[in-house]
Design a protein around this motif. Sequence first.
Motif, short mmCIF file in Angstrom:
data_model
loop_
_atom_site.label_atom_id
_atom_site.label_comp_id
_atom_site.label_asym_id
_atom_site.label_seq_id
_atom_site.Cartn_x
_atom_site.Cartn_y
_atom_site.Cartn_z
N HIS A 53 0.73 -1.13 -0.11
CA HIS A 53 -0.05 0.13 0.06
C HIS A 53 0.80 1.06 0.00
O HIS A 53 1.26 1.76 0.94
CB HIS A 53 -1.01 -0.10 1.23
N TRP A 106 -3.10 6.99 9.80
CA TRP A 106 -3.66 6.58 8.75
C TRP A 106 -3.08 5.06 8.46
O TRP A 106 -3.84 3.94 8.30
CB TRP A 106 -3.46 7.29 7.27
N GLU A 109 -4.40 2.74 11.38
CA GLU A 109 -5.80 2.48 11.08
C GLU A 109 -6.03 1.42 9.83
O GLU A 109 -6.94 0.75 9.86
CB GLU A 109 -6.62 3.76 10.95
N GLU A 110 -5.40 1.53 8.89
CA GLU A 110 -5.55 0.81 7.63
C GLU A 110 -4.92 -0.68 8.13
O GLU A 110 -5.53 -1.71 7.56
CB GLU A 110 -4.60 1.14 6.74
N SER A 111 -3.57 -0.74 9.07
CA SER A 111 -3.28 -2.20 9.62
C SER A 111 -4.57 -2.83 10.38
O SER A 111 -4.78 -3.87 10.12
CB SER A 111 -2.06 -1.72 10.36
N ARG A 113 -7.77 -2.10 9.89
CA ARG A 113 -8.74 -2.81 9.04
C ARG A 113 -8.41 -4.00 8.31
O ARG A 113 -9.27 -4.71 7.99
CB ARG A 113 -9.15 -1.46 8.04
#
Length: 151
Positions: A53, A106, A109-111, A113
Amino acid sequence: MSYLDIRRAVADDVAAIVALLADDPLGAQRESPDDLAPYLAAFERIRTDPNQHLVVAVRDGRVVGTLQLTVVPGLSRRGATRSIIEAVRIHADARGDGLGTRLVEWAIEESRRLGCRLVQLTSDSTRRDAHRFYERLGFEASHVGFKLPLR
């Protein structure tokens, strides 16, 4: 502070990302912004790998930050998936206004998710300011890192 968009990088962002990577004493020794060919090839590998990502932070139509988040499935820690944050860079004229914090938050939080149980990162031993920054965000200096250049 104007609106900030954190989004996946596209090929047109590569020159700006490389400029960010090269814009410090360590990066100036490692990067070659005048030849984008190897970076574009690497970008294509990153773009097609679902565990990669690469994002940019865009303000007023300009790339002002970047980082790469890698998701790593594993067997250790009871089969936990972890993520690795790498290549966090903020444009020199955008430092100090919370952009780095927003990018790393970010990534955390993406981790979450994506089901990761641990977020890790490394930072060159000479980057003392970066170490303090990561500690302020809750990261702990828990390991010693080693590298072996392959030629």
